[in-house]
Design a protein around this motif. Structure first.
Motif, PDB file in Angstrom:
ATOM      1  N   ALA A   1       0.819  -1.214   0.000  1.00 55.15           N
ATOM      2  CA  ALA A   1       0.000   0.000   0.000  1.00 55.15           C
ATOM      3  C   ALA A   1       0.853   1.263   0.000  1.00 55.15           C
ATOM      4  O   ALA A   1       0.487   2.265  -0.619  1.00 55.15           O
ATOM      5  CB  ALA A   1      -0.926  -0.011   1.219  1.00 55.15           C
ATOM      6  N   LYS A   2       1.995   1.228   0.669  1.00 51.44           N
ATOM      7  CA  LYS A   2       2.852   2.409   0.750  1.00 51.44           C
ATOM      8  C   LYS A   2       3.372   2.797  -0.628  1.00 51.44           C
ATOM      9  O   LYS A   2       3.371   3.971  -1.007  1.00 51.44           O
ATOM     10  CB  LYS A   2       4.025   2.129   1.693  1.00 51.44           C
ATOM     11  CG  LYS A   2       4.708   3.374   2.223  1.00 51.44           C
ATOM     12  CD  LYS A   2       3.827   4.069   3.241  1.00 51.44           C
ATOM     13  CE  LYS A   2       4.525   5.279   3.841  1.00 51.44           C
ATOM     14  NZ  LYS A   2       3.638   6.002   4.767  1.00 51.44           N
ATOM     15  N   VAL A   3       3.815   1.800  -1.382  1.00 57.08           N
ATOM     16  CA  VAL A   3       4.320   2.054  -2.730  1.00 57.08           C
ATOM     17  C   VAL A   3       3.186   2.573  -3.627  1.00 57.08           C
ATOM     18  O   VAL A   3       3.371   3.526  -4.395  1.00 57.08           O
ATOM     19  CB  VAL A   3       4.940   0.782  -3.334  1.00 57.08           C
ATOM     20  CG1 VAL A   3       5.376   1.031  -4.785  1.00 57.08           C
ATOM     21  CG2 VAL A   3       6.135   0.331  -2.506  1.00 57.08           C
ATOM     22  N   MET A   4       2.016   1.953  -3.517  1.00 61.54           N
ATOM     23  CA  MET A   4       0.875   2.379  -4.327  1.00 61.54           C
ATOM     24  C   MET A   4       0.469   3.810  -3.989  1.00 61.54           C
ATOM     25  O   MET A   4       0.166   4.619  -4.879  1.00 61.54           O
ATOM     26  CB  MET A   4      -0.315   1.431  -4.107  1.00 61.54           C
ATOM     27  CG  MET A   4      -0.133   0.059  -4.703  1.00 61.54           C
ATOM     28  SD  MET A   4      -1.604  -0.967  -4.469  1.00 61.54           S
ATOM     29  CE  MET A   4      -2.798  -0.078  -5.462  1.00 61.54           C
ATOM     30  N   PHE A   5       0.462   4.129  -2.694  1.00 58.75           N
ATOM     31  CA  PHE A   5       0.052   5.474  -2.289  1.00 58.75           C
ATOM     32  C   PHE A   5       1.041   6.525  -2.788  1.00 58.75           C
ATOM     33  O   PHE A   5       0.639   7.586  -3.277  1.00 58.75           O
ATOM     34  CB  PHE A   5      -0.061   5.563  -0.767  1.00 58.75           C
ATOM     35  CG  PHE A   5      -0.426   6.947  -0.278  1.00 58.75           C
ATOM     36  CD1 PHE A   5      -1.707   7.430  -0.429  1.00 58.75           C
ATOM     37  CD2 PHE A   5       0.530   7.759   0.323  1.00 58.75           C
ATOM     38  CE1 PHE A   5      -2.041   8.708   0.003  1.00 58.75           C
ATOM     39  CE2 PHE A   5       0.207   9.029   0.759  1.00 58.75           C
ATOM     40  CZ  PHE A   5      -1.083   9.507   0.602  1.00 58.75           C
ATOM     41  N   ASN A   6       2.330   6.229  -2.678  1.00 60.04           N
ATOM     42  CA  ASN A   6       3.334   7.177  -3.154  1.00 60.04           C
ATOM     43  C   ASN A   6       3.170   7.446  -4.649  1.00 60.04           C
ATOM     44  O   ASN A   6       3.320   8.579  -5.114  1.00 60.04           O
ATOM     45  CB  ASN A   6       4.744   6.647  -2.867  1.00 60.04           C
ATOM     46  CG  ASN A   6       5.050   6.602  -1.385  1.00 60.04           C
ATOM     47  OD1 ASN A   6       4.392   7.263  -0.587  1.00 60.04           O
ATOM     48  ND2 ASN A   6       6.042   5.810  -1.000  1.00 60.04           N
ATOM     49  N   ARG A   7       2.863   6.390  -5.395  1.00 57.49           N
ATOM     50  CA  ARG A   7       2.645   6.548  -6.834  1.00 57.49           C
ATOM     51  C   ARG A   7       1.366   7.348  -7.101  1.00 57.49           C
ATOM     52  O   ARG A   7       1.318   8.192  -8.002  1.00 57.49           O
ATOM     53  CB  ARG A   7       2.562   5.173  -7.501  1.00 57.49           C
ATOM     54  CG  ARG A   7       2.336   5.227  -9.013  1.00 57.49           C
ATOM     55  CD  ARG A   7       3.390   6.052  -9.703  1.00 57.49           C
ATOM     56  NE  ARG A   7       3.170   6.129 -11.140  1.00 57.49           N
ATOM     57  CZ  ARG A   7       3.665   7.075 -11.919  1.00 57.49           C
ATOM     58  NH1 ARG A   7       4.422   8.040 -11.392  1.00 57.49           N
ATOM     59  NH2 ARG A   7       3.429   7.070 -13.205  1.00 57.49           N
ATOM     60  N   LEU A   8       0.342   7.080  -6.300  1.00 60.95           N
ATOM     61  CA  LEU A   8      -0.923   7.789  -6.463  1.00 60.95           C
ATOM     62  C   LEU A   8      -0.746   9.284  -6.249  1.00 60.95           C
ATOM     63  O   LEU A   8      -1.301  10.102  -6.989  1.00 60.95           O
ATOM     64  CB  LEU A   8      -1.963   7.237  -5.474  1.00 60.95           C
ATOM     65  CG  LEU A   8      -3.351   7.907  -5.488  1.00 60.95           C
ATOM     66  CD1 LEU A   8      -4.003   7.741  -6.857  1.00 60.95           C
ATOM     67  CD2 LEU A   8      -4.239   7.311  -4.399  1.00 60.95           C
ATOM     68  N   VAL A   9       0.032   9.656  -5.234  1.00 60.96           N
ATOM     69  CA  VAL A   9       0.291  11.079  -4.969  1.00 60.96           C
ATOM     70  C   VAL A   9       0.972  11.722  -6.174  1.00 60.96           C
ATOM     71  O   VAL A   9       0.644  12.835  -6.576  1.00 60.96           O
ATOM     72  CB  VAL A   9       1.158  11.258  -3.705  1.00 60.96           C
ATOM     73  CG1 VAL A   9       1.563  12.721  -3.543  1.00 60.96           C
ATOM     74  CG2 VAL A   9       0.396  10.795  -2.468  1.00 60.96           C
ATOM     75  N   GLN A  10       1.902  10.981  -6.771  1.00 65.86           N
ATOM     76  CA  GLN A  10       2.673  11.538  -7.881  1.00 65.86           C
ATOM     77  C   GLN A  10       1.850  11.712  -9.155  1.00 65.86           C
ATOM     78  O   GLN A  10       2.079  12.636  -9.926  1.00 65.86           O
ATOM     79  CB  GLN A  10       3.901  10.665  -8.166  1.00 65.86           C
ATOM     80  CG  GLN A  10       4.951  10.716  -7.052  1.00 65.86           C
ATOM     81  CD  GLN A  10       6.164   9.857  -7.356  1.00 65.86           C
ATOM     82  OE1 GLN A  10       6.071   8.865  -8.070  1.00 65.86           O
ATOM     83  NE2 GLN A  10       7.308  10.230  -6.813  1.00 65.86           N
ATOM     84  N   ILE A  11       0.879  10.829  -9.410  1.00 66.12           N
ATOM     85  CA  ILE A  11       0.109  10.911 -10.652  1.00 66.12           C
ATOM     86  C   ILE A  11      -1.202  11.670 -10.470  1.00 66.12           C
ATOM     87  O   ILE A  11      -1.947  11.857 -11.428  1.00 66.12           O
ATOM     88  CB  ILE A  11      -0.203   9.503 -11.221  1.00 66.12           C
ATOM     89  CG1 ILE A  11      -1.121   8.713 -10.285  1.00 66.12           C
ATOM     90  CG2 ILE A  11       1.083   8.748 -11.506  1.00 66.12           C
ATOM     91  CD1 ILE A  11      -1.542   7.368 -10.836  1.00 66.12           C
ATOM     92  N   SER A  12      -1.487  12.105  -9.231  1.00 62.14           N
ATOM     93  CA  SER A  12      -2.712  12.871  -9.004  1.00 62.14           C
ATOM     94  C   SER A  12      -2.372  14.133  -8.230  1.00 62.14           C
ATOM     95  O   SER A  12      -1.483  14.867  -8.582  1.00 62.14           O
ATOM     96  CB  SER A  12      -3.752  12.013  -8.280  1.00 62.14           C
ATOM     97  OG  SER A  12      -3.281  11.569  -7.020  1.00 62.14           O
TER      98      SER A  12
END
Length: 297
Positions: A231-242
């Motif tokens: 989840a941490k990796v997914m969240f970090n990516r989500l912040v970057q693309i949104s």
């Protein structure tokens, strides 16, 4: 797949994962103290992240490390302990709902720390959400008079930490890979966790031989693998693309998952608490609502 579609998929998956985290914390506390649970989470998650992504540390430059360390403590280390302490007194479903305050505090942190403005609707949303949180705590105290609902304040503090972290990643760590941020975060916090664990009495015979030791350890491992590492990796990516505010909108769905697991585990959840939860989510909706541009006359 476009980034627009990907960010919605990330949002949905994260809501399932993190909505389940609260019941896993509750089960973990059956065999461990809050300090032991927090330290264990940090250590296990670090080892797992090193196994799958140690090389990603190369993506972190010397100028980025100070932000990585700060992000690690604010976004992971401190909240791990705060949620564990909170759930010694309040239900897991209530903790999941209160986590919905993250977008509200993200807005305030963005304004005061990073100079990001907000609309009148968003200000109203913050106020509505905070009123809903106050009602939720008040009604929860009535349903569970034996519980100390002042401990809900630990969850509020944790949401402020998450809000700071979301803004920090968006503004300072855009050039670091999501895996690099996650591995760097836990690399920064593992030493304090290693120091804290033995001081917490974890290695005492009565803890290791306890009836719930292995089952609680199993719940924490699951929590670390799915709820922390993936989840941490997914969240970090989500912040970057949104955006920081969109990324923490995962809290729309987290309460639903949290209430589901809490109810299955025998927790009481009343109609007044439901309306208080809806009030919080309505506040979150107002915070995330796009301002309609005025038409030229």
């Amino acid at each position: 797949m476009t980034e627009q579609n990907r960010k919605w998929i990330y949002l949905f998956v994260l809501s399932i994962i993190w909505g389940t985290s609260y019941i896993l914390i509750k089960k973990g506390l059956q065999g461990f103290t809050p300090i032991q649970l927090g330290a264990l989470r940090a250590i296990i998650a670090t080892v797992l992240l090193w196994i799958i992504g140690f090389k990603s540390l190369r993506s972190i430059t010397s100028k980025d490390w100070k932000w990585i360390v700060l992000s690690g403590f604010v976004g992971s280390f401190v909240p791990m302990f705060l949620f564990a302490f909170a759930q010694t007194e309040i239900d897991s479903s209530v903790a999941a709902i209160l986590n919905s305050l993250v977008p509200l505090f993200t807005l305030f942190v963005g304004l005061f720390a990073f100079g990001i403005g907000f609309t009148k609707n968003q200000l109203v949303g913050v106020l509505v959400g905070l009123v809903g949180a106050a009602f939720l705590i008040y009604f929860g105290k009535g349903v569970n008079p034996s519980q100390n609902y002042w401990y809900a304040g630990f969850v509020v503090l944790a949401t402020i930490c998450y809000a700071c972290n979301a803004n920090l990643i968006k503004s300072k760590l855009q050039d670091v890979t999501p895996m690099g941020i996650a591995v760097g975060n836990f690399t920064a916090i593992v030493l304090p966790a290693v120091i804290v664990l033995p001081l917490s009495g974890f290695f005492k015979t009565d803890v290791i031989s306890g009836e719930a030791f292995w089952s609680s350890l199993g719940y924490i491992v699951v929590l670390c693998v799915i709820g922390t590492c993936i989840a941490k990796v997914m969240f970090n990516r989500l912040v970057q693309i949104s955006s920081a505010v969109f990324s923490v909108s995962v809290t729309y769905l987290i309460p639903i998952v949290g209430i589901f697991w809490g109810t299955l585990d025998g927790e009481k959840f009343t109609l007044p608490q439901f309306f208080a939860a809806m009030l919080i989510l309505f506040g979150v909706y107002l915070v995330n609502k796009k301002k309609t541009p005025l038409k030229a006359s």
